[in-house]
Design a protein around this motif. Structure first.
Motif, mmCIF file in Angstrom:
data_model
loop_
_atom_site.group_PDB
_atom_site.id
_atom_site.type_symbol
_atom_site.label_atom_id
_atom_site.label_comp_id
_atom_site.label_asym_id
_atom_site.label_seq_id
_atom_site.Cartn_x
_atom_site.Cartn_y
_atom_site.Cartn_z
ATOM 1 N N ARG A 63 0.812 -1.209 0.000
ATOM 2 C CA ARG A 63 0.000 0.000 0.000
ATOM 3 C C ARG A 63 0.852 1.268 0.000
ATOM 4 N N ALA A 64 1.993 1.231 0.640
ATOM 5 C CA ALA A 64 2.873 2.407 0.714
ATOM 6 C C ALA A 64 3.390 2.828 -0.662
ATOM 7 N N PHE A 65 3.372 1.913 -1.614
ATOM 8 C CA PHE A 65 3.865 2.223 -2.958
ATOM 9 C C PHE A 65 2.817 2.934 -3.821
ATOM 10 N N SER A 70 -1.571 9.143 -8.096
ATOM 11 C CA SER A 70 -0.795 8.375 -9.078
ATOM 12 C C SER A 70 -1.718 7.584 -10.004
ATOM 13 N N THR A 71 -1.132 7.113 -11.090
ATOM 14 C CA THR A 71 -1.831 6.218 -12.009
ATOM 15 C C THR A 71 -1.107 4.884 -11.968
ATOM 16 N N VAL A 72 -1.849 3.820 -11.701
ATOM 17 C CA VAL A 72 -1.286 2.484 -11.579
ATOM 18 C C VAL A 72 -1.593 1.707 -12.856
ATOM 19 N N LEU A 73 -0.575 1.102 -13.429
ATOM 20 C CA LEU A 73 -0.716 0.287 -14.635
ATOM 21 C C LEU A 73 -0.680 -1.178 -14.227
ATOM 22 N N THR A 74 -1.737 -1.918 -14.539
ATOM 23 C CA THR A 74 -1.774 -3.350 -14.231
ATOM 24 C C THR A 74 -1.986 -4.130 -15.522
ATOM 25 N N HIS A 75 -1.702 -5.413 -15.444
ATOM 26 C CA HIS A 75 -1.912 -6.276 -16.602
ATOM 27 C C HIS A 75 -2.858 -7.395 -16.205
ATOM 28 N N GLY A 76 -4.063 -7.370 -16.742
ATOM 29 C CA GLY A 76 -5.045 -8.423 -16.473
ATOM 30 C C GLY A 76 -5.518 -8.420 -15.029
ATOM 31 N N TRP A 77 -5.707 -9.613 -14.490
ATOM 32 C CA TRP A 77 -6.298 -9.783 -13.172
ATOM 33 C C TRP A 77 -5.356 -10.562 -12.269
ATOM 34 N N SER A 78 -5.215 -10.116 -11.055
ATOM 35 C CA SER A 78 -4.461 -10.815 -10.020
ATOM 36 C C SER A 78 -5.153 -10.530 -8.701
ATOM 37 N N SER A 79 -5.461 -11.573 -7.951
ATOM 38 C CA SER A 79 -6.123 -11.359 -6.666
ATOM 39 C C SER A 79 -5.197 -10.648 -5.688
ATOM 40 N N VAL A 80 -3.897 -10.874 -5.800
ATOM 41 C CA VAL A 80 -2.939 -10.213 -4.916
ATOM 42 C C VAL A 80 -2.876 -8.717 -5.233
ATOM 43 N N VAL A 81 -2.745 -8.381 -6.516
ATOM 44 C CA VAL A 81 -2.702 -6.969 -6.923
ATOM 45 C C VAL A 81 -4.023 -6.298 -6.576
ATOM 46 N N SER A 82 -5.112 -6.969 -6.839
ATOM 47 C CA SER A 82 -6.427 -6.418 -6.527
ATOM 48 C C SER A 82 -6.554 -6.127 -5.035
ATOM 49 N N SER A 83 -6.130 -7.061 -4.216
ATOM 50 C CA SER A 83 -6.184 -6.879 -2.770
ATOM 51 C C SER A 83 -5.356 -5.667 -2.348
ATOM 52 N N LEU A 84 -4.178 -5.526 -2.914
ATOM 53 C CA LEU A 84 -3.309 -4.391 -2.606
ATOM 54 C C LEU A 84 -3.980 -3.073 -2.984
ATOM 55 N N LEU A 85 -4.509 -2.986 -4.195
ATOM 56 C CA LEU A 85 -5.114 -1.747 -4.679
ATOM 57 C C LEU A 85 -6.385 -1.395 -3.912
ATOM 58 N N ILE A 86 -7.195 -2.376 -3.627
ATOM 59 C CA ILE A 86 -8.424 -2.126 -2.863
ATOM 60 C C ILE A 86 -8.069 -1.700 -1.442
ATOM 61 N N HIS A 87 -7.068 -2.317 -0.866
ATOM 62 C CA HIS A 87 -6.621 -1.934 0.482
ATOM 63 C C HIS A 87 -6.162 -0.473 0.485
#
Length: 122
Positions: A63-65, A70-87
């Motif tokens: 979360r600190a990152f 900011s604008t976050v660039l992601t590729h597709g779906w990841s439950s880990v990335v999703s959890s981080l971004l939602i948190h």
């Protein structure tokens, strides 16, 4: 692809391989089949708990990152990335997401967009 809910086949295969290595050790350790089945179930639950806890720790640490504005660039779906971004969003960090996709049906990006939109992330 619909069965996986937008998740990567590679991630699923890797998770299954780790899971099988973790739970099947008891076949060599326990001669009694019923005790072995109990161990497989117990180890399966522990594996699940460890995986969920790891995802949550990554979300907390990552979360600190995510910086405000900011604008976050992601590729597709990841439950880990999703959890981080939602948190990060739940903690009040305002940011935008751009979702890239490599699959022809864009299933990962569609699944991610739905989740992020529901969480109030543009």
């Amino acid at each position: 692809s619909n069965m996986l809910g937008g998740r990567s086949h590679i991630a699923l295969a890797s998770g299954c391989e780790l899971f099988m290595k973790y739970i099947t050790r008891c076949f060599l350790e326990l001669p009694d089949f019923n005790v072995c089945i109990e161990q497989v179930i117990s180890r399966g639950q522990r594996f699940s708990d460890i995986s969920i806890a790891a995802r949550d720790r990554i979300a907390t640490a990552g979360r600190a990152f995510i910086r405000p504005g900011s604008t976050v660039l992601t590729h597709g779906w990841s439950s880990v990335v999703s959890s981080l971004l939602i948190h990060a969003a739940e903690q009040g960090t305002h940011f935008e997401i751009i979702i890239l996709e490599g699959r022809p049906d864009a299933s990962g990006a569609k699944a991610a967009a739905k989740v992020y939109s529901k969480a109030g992330i543009p």
